[in-house]
Design an enzyme around this catalytic site. Sequence first.
Site, short mmCIF file in Angstrom:
data_model
loop_
_atom_site.label_atom_id
_atom_site.label_comp_id
_atom_site.label_asym_id
_atom_site.label_seq_id
_atom_site.Cartn_x
_atom_site.Cartn_y
_atom_site.Cartn_z
N GLY A 1 -1.01 -3.93 10.35
CA GLY A 1 0.23 -3.17 10.21
C GLY A 1 0.20 -1.95 11.12
CB ALA B 1 -7.45 9.94 22.21
NE ARG C 1 0.09 -7.87 8.43
CZ ARG C 1 -0.39 -6.66 8.07
NH1 ARG C 1 -1.66 -6.42 8.11
NH2 ARG C 1 0.44 -5.73 7.66
CG ASP D 1 -9.75 -4.13 4.33
OD1 ASP D 1 -10.82 -3.61 4.03
OD2 ASP D 1 -9.41 -5.29 4.02
NE ARG E 1 -4.59 -3.52 2.66
CZ ARG E 1 -5.84 -3.97 2.58
NH1 ARG E 1 -6.07 -5.24 2.56
NH2 ARG E 1 -6.84 -3.14 2.58
CB ALA F 1 7.93 11.70 -8.51
CE LYS G 1 7.36 15.79 -22.09
NZ LYS G 1 6.18 16.15 -21.32
CE LYS H 1 11.33 16.78 -16.47
NZ LYS H 1 10.32 16.49 -15.48
CD GLU I 1 3.23 -2.89 -0.83
OE1 GLU I 1 4.26 -3.38 -0.38
OE2 GLU I 1 2.21 -2.70 -0.13
CG LEU J 1 12.26 3.44 5.40
CD1 LEU J 1 11.74 4.85 5.31
CD2 LEU J 1 13.75 3.43 5.05
CD GLN J 2 7.14 2.98 2.12
OE1 GLN J 2 6.36 3.50 1.36
NE2 GLN J 2 7.57 1.74 1.95
#
Length: 327
Positions: A15, A26, A76, A107, A176, A191, A216, A218, A227, A258-259
């Site tokens: 990934g 570098a 992969r 990994d 993962r 959160a 509570k 909220k 995930e 998008l992460q």
Amino acid sequence: MINDIKTIGVLTSGGDAPGMNAAVRAVTRAAIVNNIRVKAIFRGYKGLMDGEIQEFTTQDVSGIIHRGGTILRSARSEEFKTIEGRRRAYETMQREQIDALVVIGGDGTFTGARALAHEFDVPTIGIPATIDNDLWGTDATIGFDTALNTVMECVDKLRDTGTSHERLFLVEVMGRDAGFLTLNAAIAAGAEAAIIPERQAVAEQIDAAINQGQRKHKNSSIVLVQEHAIEGGAMAIAKQIEETHPEFSPRVSILGHLQRGGSPSGFDRILASRMGCAAVTALIEDQRNVMVGLQNGEIVYVPLIKAIKQKKDVKEDKWQALQVLSI
Ligand code: F6P
């Protein structure tokens, strides 16, 4: 001890992660400064098997430090998991006169590198780059900080609508098998709860999430869900909550790939730059089959086998901090 490595091959695999380009830059520049040639291998191990290779000059890595993704592309490869595949890769290395490999990834990338190193006696150095931060022996992997900021910004936005509509939001986060991204983002975004695989009894975690939120008094709450904390992820948890707590109508937001995108943070650019230089130093000093790591701010070298096999756990104080701060 100084050895006679004349040409290094560099690849990115698995990934992609923001900062991989900074690491490629570098490695390339540190090698050239030390009179070592650099051959860029495209599409990870697939490219190594197929011979998709181009010699890099310092100009080839100009203007990439700020770019997300990887200019070398990534893949992969199932074939590389076989000895025949790895033999093909080794044959390419011989043909191209590549004396050592620098592999940038996580990994799976290191598992492949270790097998190749073991079977064909190839000096290999790993640079940890994954948004999951799940490699033992390094406090940070390249891309984790950028992804953390991305998740945090998304959650900030979801809170705006969650508050306006007085809703419970479940936000699914990648990782993962690991909850580092989820837990850290939960703290950073304030959160109400995080549901992660490292803490068992997911049913209890769901109860706690509800208790720490709407129960509570909220009006709205945000729960980050790793995930793979539960089969089906955040959608499955939403279904459970609807059944057990019909008064809630949770909304689910799956952040998905998008992460993995975006320009790397300053932290990731510096980390990648240091690790890329350190990988070349390691080869010059005749180290092999190690991962470059960061421990307490210092560059270290960790045997690849340990990085892969040992389990890194989430920090208990962070887990506790989340519980305390979400009152
Ligand atoms: O390892 C990085 C990662 O983004 C994980 O967080 C996620 O589970 C996986 O890769 C997704 O893989 P793919 O891009 O192949 O769907």
